[in-house]
Design a protein around this motif. Structure first.
Motif, PDB file in Angstrom:
ATOM      1  N   GLU A  19       0.819  -1.220   0.000  1.00  0.00           N
ATOM      2  CA  GLU A  19       0.000   0.000   0.000  1.00  0.00           C
ATOM      3  C   GLU A  19       0.849   1.265   0.000  1.00  0.00           C
ATOM      4  O   GLU A  19       1.724   1.448   0.852  1.00  0.00           O
ATOM      5  CB  GLU A  19      -0.922   0.011   1.222  1.00  0.00           C
ATOM      6  CG  GLU A  19      -1.890   1.191   1.219  1.00  0.00           C
ATOM      7  CD  GLU A  19      -2.884   1.143   2.360  1.00  0.00           C
ATOM      8  OE1 GLU A  19      -3.819   1.961   2.354  1.00  0.00           O
ATOM      9  OE2 GLU A  19      -2.730   0.281   3.251  1.00  0.00           O
ATOM     10  N   LEU A  20       0.569   2.134  -0.935  1.00  0.00           N
ATOM     11  CA  LEU A  20       1.138   3.471  -0.946  1.00  0.00           C
ATOM     12  C   LEU A  20       0.608   4.235   0.264  1.00  0.00           C
ATOM     13  O   LEU A  20      -0.603   4.337   0.459  1.00  0.00           O
ATOM     14  CB  LEU A  20       0.727   4.179  -2.245  1.00  0.00           C
ATOM     15  CG  LEU A  20       1.137   5.635  -2.427  1.00  0.00           C
ATOM     16  CD1 LEU A  20       2.647   5.758  -2.561  1.00  0.00           C
ATOM     17  CD2 LEU A  20       0.445   6.211  -3.667  1.00  0.00           C
ATOM     18  N   THR A  21       1.502   4.773   1.106  1.00  0.00           N
ATOM     19  CA  THR A  21       1.055   5.440   2.328  1.00  0.00           C
ATOM     20  C   THR A  21       1.411   6.910   2.395  1.00  0.00           C
ATOM     21  O   THR A  21       0.848   7.637   3.216  1.00  0.00           O
ATOM     22  CB  THR A  21       1.630   4.743   3.574  1.00  0.00           C
ATOM     23  OG1 THR A  21       3.050   4.844   3.557  1.00  0.00           O
ATOM     24  CG2 THR A  21       1.233   3.270   3.618  1.00  0.00           C
ATOM     25  N   SER A  22       2.342   7.363   1.563  1.00  0.00           N
ATOM     26  CA  SER A  22       2.725   8.779   1.621  1.00  0.00           C
ATOM     27  C   SER A  22       3.407   9.177   0.324  1.00  0.00           C
ATOM     28  O   SER A  22       4.210   8.418  -0.223  1.00  0.00           O
ATOM     29  CB  SER A  22       3.679   9.023   2.802  1.00  0.00           C
ATOM     30  OG  SER A  22       4.181  10.345   2.800  1.00  0.00           O
ATOM     31  N   VAL A  23       3.076  10.366  -0.156  1.00  0.00           N
ATOM     32  CA  VAL A  23       3.840  11.034  -1.212  1.00  0.00           C
ATOM     33  C   VAL A  23       3.993  12.483  -0.774  1.00  0.00           C
ATOM     34  O   VAL A  23       3.004  13.210  -0.655  1.00  0.00           O
ATOM     35  CB  VAL A  23       3.154  10.968  -2.588  1.00  0.00           C
ATOM     36  CG1 VAL A  23       3.968  11.757  -3.617  1.00  0.00           C
ATOM     37  CG2 VAL A  23       2.979   9.525  -3.045  1.00  0.00           C
ATOM     38  N   LYS A  24       5.230  12.874  -0.529  1.00  0.00           N
ATOM     39  CA  LYS A  24       5.493  14.224  -0.019  1.00  0.00           C
ATOM     40  C   LYS A  24       6.442  14.977  -0.933  1.00  0.00           C
ATOM     41  O   LYS A  24       7.436  14.427  -1.408  1.00  0.00           O
ATOM     42  CB  LYS A  24       6.141  14.152   1.372  1.00  0.00           C
ATOM     43  CG  LYS A  24       5.183  14.068   2.523  1.00  0.00           C
ATOM     44  CD  LYS A  24       5.933  14.197   3.849  1.00  0.00           C
ATOM     45  CE  LYS A  24       4.983  14.193   5.030  1.00  0.00           C
ATOM     46  NZ  LYS A  24       5.710  14.302   6.305  1.00  0.00           N
ATOM     47  N   SER A  25       6.110  16.252  -1.175  1.00  0.00           N
ATOM     48  CA  SER A  25       7.090  17.191  -1.690  1.00  0.00           C
ATOM     49  C   SER A  25       7.646  17.924  -0.477  1.00  0.00           C
ATOM     50  O   SER A  25       7.438  17.507   0.662  1.00  0.00           O
ATOM     51  CB  SER A  25       6.436  18.153  -2.679  1.00  0.00           C
ATOM     52  OG  SER A  25       5.471  18.957  -2.013  1.00  0.00           O
ATOM     53  N   SER A  26       8.357  18.999  -0.670  1.00  0.00           N
ATOM     54  CA  SER A  26       8.998  19.682   0.453  1.00  0.00           C
ATOM     55  C   SER A  26       8.006  20.124   1.526  1.00  0.00           C
ATOM     56  O   SER A  26       8.292  20.062   2.724  1.00  0.00           O
ATOM     57  CB  SER A  26       9.801  20.887  -0.046  1.00  0.00           C
ATOM     58  OG  SER A  26       8.950  21.772  -0.766  1.00  0.00           O
ATOM     59  N   ASP A  27       6.798  20.545   1.125  1.00  0.00           N
ATOM     60  CA  ASP A  27       5.869  21.099   2.112  1.00  0.00           C
ATOM     61  C   ASP A  27       4.444  20.566   1.981  1.00  0.00           C
ATOM     62  O   ASP A  27       3.529  21.082   2.613  1.00  0.00           O
ATOM     63  CB  ASP A  27       5.848  22.632   2.009  1.00  0.00           C
ATOM     64  CG  ASP A  27       5.501  23.126   0.615  1.00  0.00           C
ATOM     65  OD1 ASP A  27       5.259  22.281  -0.270  1.00  0.00           O
ATOM     66  OD2 ASP A  27       5.473  24.344   0.401  1.00  0.00           O
ATOM     67  N   THR A  28       4.231  19.525   1.174  1.00  0.00           N
ATOM     68  CA  THR A  28       2.869  19.031   0.940  1.00  0.00           C
ATOM     69  C   THR A  28       2.822  17.517   1.050  1.00  0.00           C
ATOM     70  O   THR A  28       3.636  16.823   0.436  1.00  0.00           O
ATOM     71  CB  THR A  28       2.375  19.451  -0.462  1.00  0.00           C
ATOM     72  OG1 THR A  28       2.368  20.881  -0.551  1.00  0.00           O
ATOM     73  CG2 THR A  28       0.967  18.930  -0.725  1.00  0.00           C
TER      74      THR A  28
END
Length: 290
Positions: A19-28
Motif C-alpha cells: 500500500e502506498l502510504t505517503s507522497v510528499k514534496s517539500s511542504d505538501t
C-alpha cells in the motif's frame, strides 16, 4: 516501510498490502493520512474482487466461498522482489488462507516507479493455475482535500476529466452495482466536490479501457494531482458519507461490485476478467503531483 526518493518527491510504501502510504514534496503531503475516524487506509489494492459480493460470498464449481469487500490483497504481506532508490516491485502469491477464499493459484505483482514528479503504478496478475482464472483488480488511492490547510476546503475542489465528453455513469444501490440503470453525464465541465455527491456511495464512470486523465485541484492554489489511467474499465470517485471527510479517492477499476440481482455464481459475475493458464494481465495508472 519502503522509501523511494528523487529530487522532487519522497514516497513511502508499506509491504503489508503493498500500500502506498505517503507522497510528499517539500511542504505538501498528497496521500490521505488514514485517520481512522474517517477511513483507516491510504491506497489499498483491490484483488481478486472490487467492491462487495452479494452476502459476502460466491459459488464456484459447486463450492461456496466467503470473501469480504475488495478482496484480500490489501490484508496480506507482500514480498519485496527488487528495490532501488526510485522503484520497487512487490509480489503476493496464493497461500492456504487465500485458497480458502479464492480457489486459484496466482501471482500479483505491484511495481511503483518514481519519475520526476510522477509515480507510475502497475499491477500484474499472472495465472499460475492449470485452469482459467476469473478475477477483478482495482486501485484505491486517497488524496488529502485540501492538500494544505491554507488551500481552501473540500467544497473548493473539483475534478476535471480529459477527454472532456459525455461519460456513462453506473449507479450504486449501496453496496451493489446497478448496470441496468445507467445515465449519461456531461463531463465537459468539472465535477465540483461536495459531500452530498457521495450520498449513494462512489460516483462510478465507464472508461471502456480508454486512456483517461482526472485532474484534482482548486482555483485557490496550483497544488494538485492528475491521475492518468491507461486501460481501466471504470473509475470510481469516492469520499465517505455522511462523514465530512477531508479526502477523496480516485480509483481505477478493472471490475465492479456484484449487481443488485447477482446470482452468486462466479462464472456469471458482472465485470470480471479472465486469464488462461500462464497468461498475464496488467492494470496501470500514473499520478503526477504538482
Amino acid at each position: 516501510m519502503i522509501r523511494l526518493t528523487n529530487d522532487y518527491l519522497t514516497v513511502l510504501i508499506n509491504p503489508f498490502g503493498a500500500e502506498l502510504t505517503s507522497v510528499k514534496s517539500s511542504d505538501t503531503e498528497y496521500i490521505w493520512t488514514a485517520d481512522k475516524q474517517y477511513w483507516g487506509r491510504h491506497a489499498p489494492i483491490l484483488f481478486p474482487i472490487v467492491g462487495r459480493l452479494k452476502d459476502n460470498q460466491y459459488q464456484y464449481q459447486g463450492e461456496t466461498y466467503q470473501m469480504t469487500q475488495h478482496g484480500f490483497a490489501r490484508d496480506n504481506e507482500f514480498q519485496v522482489d527488487s528495490q532501488t532508490d526510485d522503484q520497487v516491485t512487490l509480489s503476493l502469491t496464493q497461500n492456504s488462507e487465500t485458497l480458502a477464499k479464492y480457489p486459484f493459484k496466482f501471482k500479483l505483482t505491484v511495481k511503483y516507479e518514481l519519475r520526476d514528479h510522477e509515480l507510475s503504478v502497475s499491477m500484474t496478475v499472472t495465472n499460475i493455475d492449470e485452469k482459467e482464472m476469473i478475477f477483478q483488480l482495482g486501485a484505491h488511492p486517497g488524496f488529502n482535500v485540501p492538500f494544505n490547510p491554507f488551500e481552501g476546503g473540500f467544497d473548493d475542489y473539483h475534478i476535471r476529466f480529459a477527454p472532456q465528453k459525455d461519460y456513462t455513469r453506473v449507479p450504486l444501490k449501496p453496496p451493489y452495482s446497478d448496470p441496468d440503470d445507467t445515465s449519461t453525464v456531461d463531463l465537459r465541465k468539472p465535477v465540483e466536490l461536495n459531500h452530498e455527491l457521495f450520498n449513494q456511495d462512489a460516483q462510478v464512470f465507464e472508461l471502456d479501457g480508454e486512456q483517461v486523465t482526472l485532474l484534482l485541484g482548486n482555483n485557490l492554489s496550483e497544488t494538485g494531482v492528475s491521475v492518468h489511467i491507461d486501460n481501466a474499465k471504470y473509475v470510481g470517485v469516492w469520499s465517505p458519507y455522511p462523514k465530512e471527510s477531508p479526502f477523496v479517492c480516485i480509483e481505477p477499476w478493472w471490475g465492479l461490485a456484484d449487481t443488485i440481482n447477482a446470482d452468486g455464481n462466479l462464472e456469471h459475475k458482472f465485470a470480471t476478467n479472465r486469464l488462461a493458464p500462464q497468461d498475464k494481465f496488467t492494470g496501470k495508472y500514473e499520478v503526477t503531483f504538482f
